[in-house]
Design an enzyme around this catalytic site. Sequence first.
Site, PDB file in Angstrom:
ATOM      1  N   LYS A  59     -13.023 -40.978  40.286  1.00 35.12           N
ATOM      2  CA  LYS A  59     -12.179 -40.811  41.468  1.00 35.12           C
ATOM      3  C   LYS A  59     -12.037 -39.330  41.811  1.00 35.12           C
ATOM      4  O   LYS A  59     -12.211 -38.922  42.937  1.00 35.12           O
ATOM      5  CB  LYS A  59     -10.813 -41.455  41.193  1.00 35.12           C
ATOM      6  CG  LYS A  59      -9.847 -41.356  42.350  1.00 35.12           C
ATOM      7  CD  LYS A  59      -8.591 -42.164  42.070  1.00 35.12           C
ATOM      8  CE  LYS A  59      -7.536 -41.869  43.139  1.00 35.12           C
ATOM      9  NZ  LYS A  59      -6.313 -42.632  42.961  1.00 35.12           N
ATOM     10  N   GLU A  90     -14.630 -35.823  30.506  1.00 35.72           N
ATOM     11  CA  GLU A  90     -15.603 -36.697  29.827  1.00 35.72           C
ATOM     12  C   GLU A  90     -16.756 -37.044  30.759  1.00 35.72           C
ATOM     13  O   GLU A  90     -17.931 -36.953  30.391  1.00 35.72           O
ATOM     14  CB  GLU A  90     -14.923 -38.002  29.364  1.00 35.72           C
ATOM     15  CG  GLU A  90     -13.896 -37.838  28.259  1.00 35.72           C
ATOM     16  CD  GLU A  90     -12.493 -37.563  28.794  1.00 35.72           C
ATOM     17  OE1 GLU A  90     -12.347 -37.108  29.965  1.00 35.72           O
ATOM     18  OE2 GLU A  90     -11.533 -37.803  28.041  1.00 35.72           O
ATOM     19  N   GLY A 114      -6.964 -45.553  39.881  1.00 29.89           N
ATOM     20  CA  GLY A 114      -8.134 -45.700  39.012  1.00 29.89           C
ATOM     21  C   GLY A 114      -8.195 -47.067  38.355  1.00 29.89           C
ATOM     22  O   GLY A 114      -9.236 -47.732  38.363  1.00 29.89           O
ATOM     23  N   ARG A 115      -7.080 -47.518  37.791  1.00 27.70           N
ATOM     24  CA  ARG A 115      -7.089 -48.796  37.055  1.00 27.70           C
ATOM     25  C   ARG A 115      -7.042 -49.998  37.991  1.00 27.70           C
ATOM     26  O   ARG A 115      -7.042 -51.141  37.518  1.00 27.70           O
ATOM     27  CB  ARG A 115      -5.938 -48.820  36.051  1.00 27.70           C
ATOM     28  CG  ARG A 115      -4.566 -48.537  36.635  1.00 27.70           C
ATOM     29  CD  ARG A 115      -3.543 -48.244  35.540  1.00 27.70           C
ATOM     30  NE  ARG A 115      -2.235 -47.863  36.072  1.00 27.70           N
ATOM     31  CZ  ARG A 115      -1.883 -46.632  36.391  1.00 27.70           C
ATOM     32  NH1 ARG A 115      -2.735 -45.645  36.257  1.00 27.70           N
ATOM     33  NH2 ARG A 115      -0.662 -46.374  36.844  1.00 27.70           N
ATOM     34  N   GLU A 169      -1.073 -48.243  31.167  1.00 24.62           N
ATOM     35  CA  GLU A 169      -0.989 -47.020  31.967  1.00 24.62           C
ATOM     36  C   GLU A 169      -0.011 -47.249  33.128  1.00 24.62           C
ATOM     37  O   GLU A 169       0.636 -46.329  33.598  1.00 24.62           O
ATOM     38  CB  GLU A 169      -2.377 -46.621  32.489  1.00 24.62           C
ATOM     39  CG  GLU A 169      -2.528 -45.117  32.683  1.00 24.62           C
ATOM     40  CD  GLU A 169      -3.949 -44.676  33.009  1.00 24.62           C
ATOM     41  OE1 GLU A 169      -4.450 -45.001  34.098  1.00 24.62           O
ATOM     42  OE2 GLU A 169      -4.561 -43.980  32.178  1.00 24.62           O
ATOM     43  N   HIS A 174      -9.859 -65.770  12.673  1.00 21.61           N
ATOM     44  CA  HIS A 174     -10.269 -65.462  11.305  1.00 21.61           C
ATOM     45  C   HIS A 174      -9.944 -64.029  10.941  1.00 21.61           C
ATOM     46  O   HIS A 174     -10.501 -63.473  10.003  1.00 21.61           O
ATOM     47  CB  HIS A 174     -11.766 -65.741  11.153  1.00 21.61           C
ATOM     48  CG  HIS A 174     -12.083 -67.186  11.385  1.00 21.61           C
ATOM     49  ND1 HIS A 174     -12.048 -68.126  10.383  1.00 21.61           N
ATOM     50  CD2 HIS A 174     -12.367 -67.858  12.531  1.00 21.61           C
ATOM     51  CE1 HIS A 174     -12.332 -69.317  10.899  1.00 21.61           C
ATOM     52  NE2 HIS A 174     -12.522 -69.183  12.193  1.00 21.61           N
ATOM     53  N   LYS A 222      -4.563 -33.498  27.932  1.00 17.40           N
ATOM     54  CA  LYS A 222      -5.703 -32.854  28.607  1.00 17.40           C
ATOM     55  C   LYS A 222      -5.519 -31.346  28.614  1.00 17.40           C
ATOM     56  O   LYS A 222      -6.456 -30.590  28.345  1.00 17.40           O
ATOM     57  CB  LYS A 222      -5.817 -33.343  30.058  1.00 17.40           C
ATOM     58  CG  LYS A 222      -6.242 -34.776  30.227  1.00 17.40           C
ATOM     59  CD  LYS A 222      -6.423 -35.098  31.713  1.00 17.40           C
ATOM     60  CE  LYS A 222      -6.594 -36.577  31.957  1.00 17.40           C
ATOM     61  NZ  LYS A 222      -6.590 -36.957  33.362  1.00 17.40           N
TER      62      LYS A 222
HETATM   63  O1  F6P Z   1      -6.744 -39.905  32.331  1.00 13.41           O
HETATM   64  C1  F6P Z   1      -6.375 -41.074  32.960  1.00 13.41           C
HETATM   65  C2  F6P Z   1      -7.145 -41.291  34.216  1.00 13.41           C
HETATM   66  O2  F6P Z   1      -6.674 -40.491  35.221  1.00 13.41           O
HETATM   67  C3  F6P Z   1      -7.118 -42.749  34.622  1.00 13.41           C
HETATM   68  O3  F6P Z   1      -5.988 -43.082  35.323  1.00 13.41           O
HETATM   69  C4  F6P Z   1      -8.390 -42.899  35.373  1.00 13.41           C
HETATM   70  O4  F6P Z   1      -8.766 -44.231  35.503  1.00 13.41           O
HETATM   71  C5  F6P Z   1      -9.321 -42.092  34.500  1.00 13.41           C
HETATM   72  O5  F6P Z   1      -8.535 -41.023  34.054  1.00 13.41           O
HETATM   73  C6  F6P Z   1     -10.577 -41.603  35.150  1.00 13.41           C
HETATM   74  O6  F6P Z   1     -10.330 -40.775  36.244  1.00 13.41           O
HETATM   75  P1  F6P Z   1     -11.468 -40.421  37.264  1.00 13.41           P
HETATM   76  O7  F6P Z   1     -11.923 -41.684  37.913  1.00 13.41           O
HETATM   77  O8  F6P Z   1     -10.849 -39.474  38.244  1.00 13.41           O
HETATM   78  O9  F6P Z   1     -12.609 -39.772  36.520  1.00 13.41           O
END
Ligand code: F6P
Length: 546
Positions: free
Chosen positions: A210, A216, A271-272, A357, A388, A508
């Site tokens: 987003k 990452e 995002g979620r 979240e 199990h 972060k």
């Molecule tokens: O760190 C949490 C978050 O902001 C989530 O809410 C989101 O889904 C994820 O990181 C990834 O964010 P982006 O789509 O901006 O890379």
Amino acid sequence: MSIPSRSLTARPEWRALAEHYKTVGKSHLRDLFAADPGRGERLTAEAAGLFLDYSKHRVTDETLGLLVRLAEACDLSGRTEAMFNGEKINITEGRAVLHTALRAPRGATVFVDGHNVIPDVHAVLDRMADFSDRVRAGVWLGYTGQRIRAVVNIGIGGSDLGPMMAYRALRHYSQRDISFRFVSNVDGTDFAETVRDLDPASTLFIVASKTFTTLETMTNARSARAWLLAALGDKAAVAKHFVAVSTNAAEVAKFGIDVANMFEFWDWVGGRYSMNSAIGLSTMIALGPEGFRQILAGARAMDEHFRTAPLAQNLPALMGLLSVWYSSFFDADTVAVLPYDQYLSRFPGYLQQLTMESNGKRVTLSGAEVDYQTGAIYWGKPGTNGQHSFYQLIHQGTKLFPCDLIGFCRSLNPLGDHHDLLMANMFAQSEALAFGKTAEEVASDGTAAWLVPHRTFPGNHPTSTILADTLTPAVLGAMVALYEHSVFTQGVIWDIGSFDQWGVELGKVLAGRIVSAFRSEGDPELHHDSSTNALIRRYRARKVTR
Ligand code: F6P
């Protein structure tokens, strides 16, 4: 400084529930069923292809009436309309919350700041459909002219969990001559193992973010670009092997992806809550545009149900209210989500972000500290495997475990009597969890007295059973919307902001500082606590330098 709020707990509807809990909280499901044999037929609801049996909950008709009255007092319907109509209910970020607009029909109108967003939604869907068709048909080729045989989604959180879950869930319907993979972790192992057996000439990367700034994702995307260029040699290859999904065109361009190959979404998609947006591009390539549209149709059917059905028959509202009941009145810490379907193996993991979240919050919308328990810990694994492993603790441990059991009447892979055995286990677990086995029942088969307590099952663990005919794209869409609106219902009752996630920020920022300490020359001055300083020094001294 936050001000303790008594507003929710001071409501007469809340106090009535607290009073009612004193009696119902102690009653056993065995007694509730004995007193009301019809509840198994009556306490059910159905919508959008999903049947919900909520009779095995520790509630009576009075409880349900009181929960509905609480929802009315908290103006659940009004808040629902505010969300669907594009009001900026995400107040800490000043944003509308419009994942429902992503599945609205072409002719609908939903305005954000005076602009109808629905034509934009469908324009992107049409571009996604065109692109997906070209990849699936082998018309979109890699730089050397090869067909795309692997699609790798690079993203994390909502830009990974939804698409990965949907691909796994709907793999039965996917185009099998393309492999779909997902890289999320900044751990280089994730990228290395994912691309290990892939041919760069036939691999397409979808960089899904987003913000297009997430550490990452950008780290993995840079490694992907280097991996591709090491094999294909020419920067011009990037245009054929990278597309982006983002709200941030400037950062996409800065990364080197042609914005003509960017699929847009908007700040009013959390995002979620984004798997129905362009974040679902990998899903659309896997299923084809029609399959993706069926997911949207299923979600839309649940949206309509949530918006219009009376609360007492409203699946998401009921599930949300039951979660409030257990979290805030029983102090139950968790909800276990137990899909009896291997295709749904990633569904609990997907729900963890959606639920935790969203409702992992400790202050109300006005910033006052809550004086009640909010969001539960969601977790789970597919049955029967979980039986199990961790079910022992549910059956005979000391904690209360509300569970959601999810199953289907027809298997997508009918094989001998596998499906009957699977579903028999699902129904048996909800029965055992609710009713247990009393000491008298155990003793009646001649079990030695000393062994009786060990073999007794207290029961009284509440379950929702969610049953559908077959796992289809539409059913998955409806299930996702069911949980989205359940989460929303909980947030409205608890008066918390379900659509921000400030709690992820501190880690972060601190990670950024620590990385600087790793990278600096000599012996940098460290300003963390003594434990963190010592760990940083130890790591610096021992890590292999390149
Ligand atoms: O760190 C949490 C978050 O902001 C989530 O809410 C989101 O889904 C994820 O990181 C990834 O964010 P982006 O789509 O901006 O890379």
